[in-house]
Design a protein around this motif. Structure first.
Motif, PDB file in Angstrom:
ATOM      1  N   VAL A   1      58.998  59.399  -5.957  1.00  0.00           N
ATOM      2  CA  VAL A   1      58.254  58.963  -6.659  1.00  0.00           C
ATOM      3  C   VAL A   1      56.853  58.522  -5.869  1.00  0.00           C
ATOM      4  CG1 VAL A   1      58.059  56.408  -7.706  1.00  0.00           C
ATOM      5  CG2 VAL A   1      59.848  57.632  -8.036  1.00  0.00           C
ATOM      6  N   THR A   2      57.087  58.040  -4.797  1.00  0.00           N
ATOM      7  CA  THR A   2      55.568  57.697  -4.098  1.00  0.00           C
ATOM      8  C   THR A   2      54.790  58.969  -4.021  1.00  0.00           C
ATOM      9  OG1 THR A   2      56.803  56.209  -2.899  1.00  0.00           O
ATOM     10  CG2 THR A   2      54.817  56.441  -1.919  1.00  0.00           C
ATOM     11  N   VAL A   3      55.282  59.994  -3.504  1.00  0.00           N
ATOM     12  CA  VAL A   3      54.636  61.350  -3.058  1.00  0.00           C
ATOM     13  C   VAL A   3      53.807  62.010  -4.512  1.00  0.00           C
ATOM     14  CG1 VAL A   3      54.823  63.891  -2.594  1.00  0.00           C
ATOM     15  CG2 VAL A   3      55.624  61.974  -1.140  1.00  0.00           C
ATOM     16  N   SER A   4      54.503  61.602  -5.582  1.00  0.00           N
ATOM     17  CA  SER A   4      54.040  62.116  -6.812  1.00  0.00           C
ATOM     18  C   SER A   4      53.037  61.187  -7.419  1.00  0.00           C
ATOM     19  CB  SER A   4      55.049  62.533  -7.920  1.00  0.00           C
ATOM     20  OG  SER A   4      55.650  61.303  -8.211  1.00  0.00           O
ATOM     21  N   HIS A   5      53.112  60.152  -7.154  1.00  0.00           N
ATOM     22  CA  HIS A   5      52.231  58.916  -7.759  1.00  0.00           C
ATOM     23  C   HIS A   5      51.011  58.896  -6.890  1.00  0.00           C
ATOM     24  CE1 HIS A   5      53.790  57.335 -11.510  1.00  0.00           C
ATOM     25  NE2 HIS A   5      55.138  57.433 -10.887  1.00  0.00           N
ATOM     26  N   PHE A   6      51.022  59.217  -5.797  1.00  0.00           N
ATOM     27  CA  PHE A   6      49.783  58.759  -4.950  1.00  0.00           C
ATOM     28  C   PHE A   6      49.182  60.227  -4.543  1.00  0.00           C
ATOM     29  CE2 PHE A   6      51.921  55.037  -3.674  1.00  0.00           C
ATOM     30  CZ  PHE A   6      50.827  54.075  -4.310  1.00  0.00           C
ATOM     31  N   ASN A   7      49.714  61.401  -5.252  1.00  0.00           N
ATOM     32  CA  ASN A   7      49.086  62.529  -5.058  1.00  0.00           C
ATOM     33  C   ASN A   7      49.129  62.862  -3.563  1.00  0.00           C
ATOM     34  OD1 ASN A   7      49.026  63.281  -8.015  1.00  0.00           O
ATOM     35  ND2 ASN A   7      47.019  62.014  -7.926  1.00  0.00           N
ATOM     36  N   ILE A   8      50.145  63.021  -2.824  1.00  0.00           N
ATOM     37  CA  ILE A   8      50.144  63.128  -1.395  1.00  0.00           C
ATOM     38  C   ILE A   8      50.265  64.754  -1.353  1.00  0.00           C
ATOM     39  CG2 ILE A   8      51.445  62.899   0.801  1.00  0.00           C
ATOM     40  CD1 ILE A   8      51.909  60.082  -0.285  1.00  0.00           C
ATOM     41  N   VAL A   9      51.006  65.195  -2.426  1.00  0.00           N
ATOM     42  CA  VAL A   9      50.846  66.765  -2.402  1.00  0.00           C
ATOM     43  C   VAL A   9      50.935  67.242  -3.627  1.00  0.00           C
ATOM     44  CG1 VAL A   9      52.561  67.253  -0.399  1.00  0.00           C
ATOM     45  CG2 VAL A   9      53.573  66.891  -2.567  1.00  0.00           C
ATOM     46  N   SER A  10      50.277  68.588  -3.978  1.00  0.00           N
ATOM     47  CA  SER A  10      50.202  68.833  -5.458  1.00  0.00           C
ATOM     48  C   SER A  10      51.382  68.679  -6.188  1.00  0.00           C
ATOM     49  CB  SER A  10      49.724  70.373  -5.329  1.00  0.00           C
ATOM     50  OG  SER A  10      50.847  71.306  -4.861  1.00  0.00           O
ATOM     51  N   GLN A  11      51.109  68.709  -7.776  1.00  0.00           N
ATOM     52  CA  GLN A  11      52.030  68.638  -8.644  1.00  0.00           C
ATOM     53  C   GLN A  11      52.882  69.815  -8.639  1.00  0.00           C
ATOM     54  OE1 GLN A  11      52.864  66.177 -10.840  1.00  0.00           O
ATOM     55  NE2 GLN A  11      51.128  64.778 -10.079  1.00  0.00           N
ATOM     56  N   ASP A  12      52.303  71.027  -8.112  1.00  0.00           N
ATOM     57  CA  ASP A  12      53.217  72.270  -7.887  1.00  0.00           C
ATOM     58  C   ASP A  12      54.352  72.241  -7.282  1.00  0.00           C
ATOM     59  OD1 ASP A  12      51.550  73.441 -10.074  1.00  0.00           O
ATOM     60  OD2 ASP A  12      50.452  74.335  -8.360  1.00  0.00           O
ATOM     61  N   THR A  13      54.102  71.327  -6.107  1.00  0.00           N
ATOM     62  CA  THR A  13      55.022  71.182  -4.818  1.00  0.00           C
ATOM     63  C   THR A  13      55.991  70.110  -5.390  1.00  0.00           C
ATOM     64  OG1 THR A  13      53.445  71.700  -3.407  1.00  0.00           O
ATOM     65  CG2 THR A  13      55.429  70.801  -2.530  1.00  0.00           C
ATOM     66  N   VAL A  14      55.594  68.864  -5.675  1.00  0.00           N
ATOM     67  CA  VAL A  14      56.383  67.755  -6.227  1.00  0.00           C
ATOM     68  C   VAL A  14      56.102  67.386  -7.519  1.00  0.00           C
ATOM     69  CG1 VAL A  14      57.616  65.505  -5.574  1.00  0.00           C
ATOM     70  CG2 VAL A  14      57.034  67.210  -3.657  1.00  0.00           C
ATOM     71  N   SER A  15      56.990  67.478  -8.494  1.00  0.00           N
ATOM     72  CA  SER A  15      56.736  67.197  -9.791  1.00  0.00           C
ATOM     73  C   SER A  15      56.657  65.517 -10.156  1.00  0.00           C
ATOM     74  CB  SER A  15      57.520  67.843 -11.106  1.00  0.00           C
ATOM     75  OG  SER A  15      58.841  67.355 -10.614  1.00  0.00           O
ATOM     76  N   MET A  16      56.213  65.122 -11.233  1.00  0.00           N
ATOM     77  CA  MET A  16      56.263  63.821 -11.550  1.00  0.00           C
ATOM     78  C   MET A  16      57.790  63.312 -11.802  1.00  0.00           C
ATOM     79  SD  MET A  16      53.355  62.277 -11.742  1.00  0.00           S
ATOM     80  CE  MET A  16      53.671  60.791 -12.497  1.00  0.00           C
ATOM     81  N   PRO A  17      58.131  62.285 -11.487  1.00  0.00           N
ATOM     82  CA  PRO A  17      59.568  61.913 -11.435  1.00  0.00           C
ATOM     83  C   PRO A  17      59.820  61.672 -13.089  1.00  0.00           C
ATOM     84  CG  PRO A  17      58.161  60.112 -10.201  1.00  0.00           C
ATOM     85  CD  PRO A  17      57.348  61.271 -10.724  1.00  0.00           C
ATOM     86  N   TYR A  18      61.365  61.792 -13.147  1.00  0.00           N
ATOM     87  CA  TYR A  18      61.708  61.484 -14.356  1.00  0.00           C
ATOM     88  C   TYR A  18      61.855  59.999 -14.795  1.00  0.00           C
ATOM     89  CZ  TYR A  18      63.173  66.340 -14.825  1.00  0.00           C
ATOM     90  OH  TYR A  18      62.911  67.853 -14.913  1.00  0.00           O
TER      91      TYR A  18
END
Length: 176
Positions: free
Chosen positions: A48-65
């Motif tokens: 959740v943290t990685v996806s919301h703060f765009n630490i890595v690209s959306q292709d690597t870690v998608s938005m959480p359900y």
């Protein structure tokens, strides 16, 4: 050792010794499951943290359900459980059991239902739209849900047994 008709020392009863061993064993199991619960929680919180703060690209870690956000509240049953063990606090243990249903099981059930259409599409058509490090996000999330449900189920089972043990010990003290 004791005079006839004298009082027996506390703990001299074999039943009480067995009860103490059982309690210690149950506490040990709950602590182990609490560690696994914390690791699962940390995994979800990291995603959740990685996806919301765009630490890595959306292709690597998608938005959480959506189920992952309320699941983050499952830290509370974990804390209550951890607080109940050192001093045999029945209130915290009961609070942990009740909040586990609300903050642990309910989000997992909702997550299973939320992701079902996506999983069905993946199974039938072989198409995935969300990914976590190249793996289908729905597959990874279902694995987390299955493991978490088992961990929470065992936590509740051992907490119920520990609660029964504590109640029995309390009743024995009242009867003396």
């Amino acid at each position: 050792m004791f005079p006839k008709g004298g009082k027996r020392s506390v703990g001299a009863n074999g039943q009480e010794k067995t009860s103490r061993k059982e309690t210690a064993s149950l506490k040990s199991e709950i602590r182990k499951l609490n560690v696994v619960h914390f690791l699962i929680w940390l995994l979800v919180a990291t995603q959740v943290t990685v996806s919301h703060f765009n630490i890595v690209s959306q292709d690597t870690v998608s938005m959480p359900y959506q189920w992952e956000y309320p699941y983050l509240l499952s830290i509370f049953p974990l804390l209550f459980s951890s607080l109940s063990l050192p001093k045999n606090n029945i209130s915290y243990l009961v609070l942990s059991m009740i909040s586990a249903g609300l903050f642990s099981f309910a989000p997992l059930i909702y997550g299973g239902m939320e992701m079902f259409p996506v999983a069905k599409q993946l199974f039938r058509q072989g198409k995935a739209f969300r990914f976590i490090f190249g793996c289908s996000a729905v597959t990874a999330a279902y694995i987390v849900i299955v493991v978490a449900a088992q961990v929470h189920g065992w936590q509740l089972y051992y907490m119920k047994k520990l609660l029964d043990s504590w109640f029995d010990a309390t009743q024995e003290k009242k009867n003396k």
